[in-house]
Design a protein around this motif. Sequence first.
Motif, PDB file in Angstrom:
ATOM      1  N   GLU A  29       0.839  -1.216   0.000  1.00 53.69           N
ATOM      2  CA  GLU A  29       0.000   0.000   0.000  1.00 53.69           C
ATOM      3  C   GLU A  29       0.865   1.254   0.000  1.00 53.69           C
ATOM      4  O   GLU A  29       0.610   2.211  -0.730  1.00 53.69           O
ATOM      5  N   TYR A  30       1.892   1.237   0.836  1.00 51.40           N
ATOM      6  CA  TYR A  30       2.810   2.373   0.885  1.00 51.40           C
ATOM      7  C   TYR A  30       3.467   2.577  -0.485  1.00 51.40           C
ATOM      8  O   TYR A  30       3.573   3.701  -0.982  1.00 51.40           O
ATOM      9  N   ALA A  31       3.921   1.474  -1.079  1.00 47.07           N
ATOM     10  CA  ALA A  31       4.603   1.568  -2.372  1.00 47.07           C
ATOM     11  C   ALA A  31       3.676   2.190  -3.422  1.00 47.07           C
ATOM     12  O   ALA A  31       4.088   3.062  -4.201  1.00 47.07           O
ATOM     13  N   GLN A  32       2.404   1.768  -3.412  1.00 54.31           N
ATOM     14  CA  GLN A  32       1.426   2.319  -4.370  1.00 54.31           C
ATOM     15  C   GLN A  32       1.269   3.825  -4.179  1.00 54.31           C
ATOM     16  O   GLN A  32       1.277   4.597  -5.142  1.00 54.31           O
ATOM     17  N   GLN A  33       1.107   4.225  -2.922  1.00 52.72           N
ATOM     18  CA  GLN A  33       0.924   5.660  -2.628  1.00 52.72           C
ATOM     19  C   GLN A  33       2.139   6.459  -3.080  1.00 52.72           C
ATOM     20  O   GLN A  33       2.015   7.558  -3.617  1.00 52.72           O
ATOM     21  N   ILE A  34       3.313   5.898  -2.851  1.00 56.21           N
ATOM     22  CA  ILE A  34       4.546   6.615  -3.195  1.00 56.21           C
ATOM     23  C   ILE A  34       4.693   6.712  -4.713  1.00 56.21           C
ATOM     24  O   ILE A  34       5.059   7.744  -5.259  1.00 56.21           O
ATOM     25  N   LEU A  82      15.286  -1.849   2.450  1.00 54.83           N
ATOM     26  CA  LEU A  82      15.391  -2.857   1.383  1.00 54.83           C
ATOM     27  C   LEU A  82      14.005  -3.381   1.019  1.00 54.83           C
ATOM     28  O   LEU A  82      13.683  -3.567  -0.161  1.00 54.83           O
ATOM     29  N   GLY A  83      13.176  -3.611   2.037  1.00 55.96           N
ATOM     30  CA  GLY A  83      11.804  -4.090   1.794  1.00 55.96           C
ATOM     31  C   GLY A  83      11.029  -3.086   0.953  1.00 55.96           C
ATOM     32  O   GLY A  83      10.368  -3.456  -0.033  1.00 55.96           O
ATOM     33  N   LEU A  84      11.136  -1.815   1.294  1.00 53.93           N
ATOM     34  CA  LEU A  84      10.388  -0.789   0.553  1.00 53.93           C
ATOM     35  C   LEU A  84      10.916  -0.646  -0.868  1.00 53.93           C
ATOM     36  O   LEU A  84      10.143  -0.521  -1.818  1.00 53.93           O
ATOM     37  N   SER A  85      12.238  -0.705  -1.035  1.00 49.80           N
ATOM     38  CA  SER A  85      12.781  -0.565  -2.393  1.00 49.80           C
ATOM     39  C   SER A  85      12.332  -1.740  -3.251  1.00 49.80           C
ATOM     40  O   SER A  85      12.016  -1.586  -4.433  1.00 49.80           O
ATOM     41  N   SER A  86      12.257  -2.913  -2.631  1.00 50.43           N
ATOM     42  CA  SER A  86      11.804  -4.095  -3.354  1.00 50.43           C
ATOM     43  C   SER A  86      10.336  -3.940  -3.776  1.00 50.43           C
ATOM     44  O   SER A  86       9.966  -4.234  -4.914  1.00 50.43           O
ATOM     45  N   ALA A  87       9.509  -3.440  -2.850  1.00 47.92           N
ATOM     46  CA  ALA A  87       8.078  -3.257  -3.163  1.00 47.92           C
ATOM     47  C   ALA A  87       7.886  -2.200  -4.256  1.00 47.92           C
ATOM     48  O   ALA A  87       7.001  -2.334  -5.104  1.00 47.92           O
ATOM     49  N   LEU A  88       8.709  -1.170  -4.251  1.00 51.67           N
ATOM     50  CA  LEU A  88       8.600  -0.131  -5.287  1.00 51.67           C
ATOM     51  C   LEU A  88       9.037  -0.677  -6.639  1.00 51.67           C
ATOM     52  O   LEU A  88       8.375  -0.472  -7.663  1.00 51.67           O
ATOM     53  N   THR A  89      10.156  -1.392  -6.629  1.00 50.85           N
ATOM     54  CA  THR A  89      10.660  -1.959  -7.886  1.00 50.85           C
ATOM     55  C   THR A  89       9.638  -2.926  -8.483  1.00 50.85           C
ATOM     56  O   THR A  89       9.446  -2.976  -9.700  1.00 50.85           O
ATOM     57  N   GLY A 122      14.868  10.765 -11.616  1.00 54.53           N
ATOM     58  CA  GLY A 122      13.556  10.137 -11.468  1.00 54.53           C
ATOM     59  C   GLY A 122      13.531   8.915 -10.576  1.00 54.53           C
ATOM     60  O   GLY A 122      12.523   8.212 -10.499  1.00 54.53           O
ATOM     61  N   GLU A 123      14.639   8.635  -9.897  1.00 54.08           N
ATOM     62  CA  GLU A 123      14.631   7.494  -8.974  1.00 54.08           C
ATOM     63  C   GLU A 123      14.301   7.970  -7.568  1.00 54.08           C
ATOM     64  O   GLU A 123      14.697   9.074  -7.168  1.00 54.08           O
ATOM     65  N   ILE A 124      13.618   7.114  -6.834  1.00 55.89           N
ATOM     66  CA  ILE A 124      13.364   7.419  -5.428  1.00 55.89           C
ATOM     67  C   ILE A 124      14.584   6.979  -4.629  1.00 55.89           C
ATOM     68  O   ILE A 124      15.121   5.889  -4.864  1.00 55.89           O
ATOM     69  N   VAL A 125      15.048   7.807  -3.712  1.00 54.93           N
ATOM     70  CA  VAL A 125      16.166   7.392  -2.873  1.00 54.93           C
ATOM     71  C   VAL A 125      15.654   7.099  -1.461  1.00 54.93           C
ATOM     72  O   VAL A 125      14.951   7.909  -0.863  1.00 54.93           O
ATOM     73  N   ILE A 126      15.993   5.921  -0.984  1.00 56.53           N
ATOM     74  CA  ILE A 126      15.607   5.521   0.371  1.00 56.53           C
ATOM     75  C   ILE A 126      16.868   5.593   1.218  1.00 56.53           C
ATOM     76  O   ILE A 126      17.867   4.912   0.929  1.00 56.53           O
ATOM     77  N   LEU A 127      16.826   6.471   2.202  1.00 57.02           N
ATOM     78  CA  LEU A 127      18.031   6.812   2.952  1.00 57.02           C
ATOM     79  C   LEU A 127      18.037   6.015   4.251  1.00 57.02           C
ATOM     80  O   LEU A 127      17.327   6.351   5.210  1.00 57.02           O
ATOM     81  N   ALA A 128      18.794   4.938   4.253  1.00 57.61           N
ATOM     82  CA  ALA A 128      18.734   3.966   5.345  1.00 57.61           C
ATOM     83  C   ALA A 128      19.768   4.267   6.425  1.00 57.61           C
ATOM     84  O   ALA A 128      20.797   4.888   6.165  1.00 57.61           O
ATOM     85  N   GLY A 129      19.474   3.807   7.634  1.00 59.58           N
ATOM     86  CA  GLY A 129      20.445   3.898   8.726  1.00 59.58           C
ATOM     87  C   GLY A 129      20.369   5.197   9.516  1.00 59.58           C
ATOM     88  O   GLY A 129      21.279   5.503  10.286  1.00 59.58           O
ATOM     89  N   GLY A 130      19.295   5.951   9.343  1.00 66.42           N
ATOM     90  CA  GLY A 130      19.122   7.212  10.085  1.00 66.42           C
ATOM     91  C   GLY A 130      20.287   8.151   9.842  1.00 66.42           C
ATOM     92  O   GLY A 130      20.713   8.349   8.710  1.00 66.42           O
TER      93      GLY A 130
END
Length: 235
Positions: A29-34, A82-89, A122-130
Amino acid sequence: MYKRILLKLSGESLMGAKQYGIDEVRLAEYAQQIKQIADMGVQIGIVIGGGNIFRGLTGAGKGFDRVKGDQMGMLATTINALGLSSALTAIGQKARVLTAINMFPIGEQYSKWKAIEWMEKGEIVILAGGTGCPYFTTDTGSALRGIEIEADVMLKGTRVDGIYTADPEKDPTATKFDKITYDEIYQKGLKVMDLTATTLCRDNKLPIIVFNMDKPGNLVKVMSGENIGTLVYEK
Ligand code: UDP
């Protein structure tokens, strides 16, 4: 409309209906919204929490060394990233993980320039590790990254509709603010984010919108300027 945003997602929300870990339905659901807002042309950086897996402070209460516990928490945020990037991809949205601490090939190490370069492509960047440092939270990490990547706004996706006079899950008389200044948050002692995060946003004039990310469609509404959450701003 905002050109570039920093979206903060809490790890706890990723649990969805579960007690621990990642709920794949919520993640999708999050991936769809994003993806919906990426399709609108907005540049997106995402910071994600790790509370669904491990929190350093909770660990310290159970006898873990605080710094190691926080490192475990930072790794938890990386698992979620990693989970979110996988769902987006999986739905055709290009996304890549940049990590605060070097852990190649899980992701490239974060730098402001790399993040901006990918967002502009045009890529989404997921910034991991705080922030990459113990004793901080991912709220502070997202404030920091939001400022660094020159985001127009930080969108804090939560499971409540915005900032209330009291915790709406505990106090039924609590009412929601449509907007509020950073200073009012201090004065009223509201628990929106930790004070380090709030102060970073205030000192660097990064507005925050707190909204309910768990209702599908809300992210598009926020981006379209609908007043469905609470705006935190400088007077
Ligand atoms: N953490 C940290 N430094 C940071 C960000 C996070 O040490 O810059 C650790 C900390 O232990 C924290 C955990 O990672 O408890 C998970 O992050 P957070 O509690 O912010 O996640 P959320 O509550 O958003 O799920």
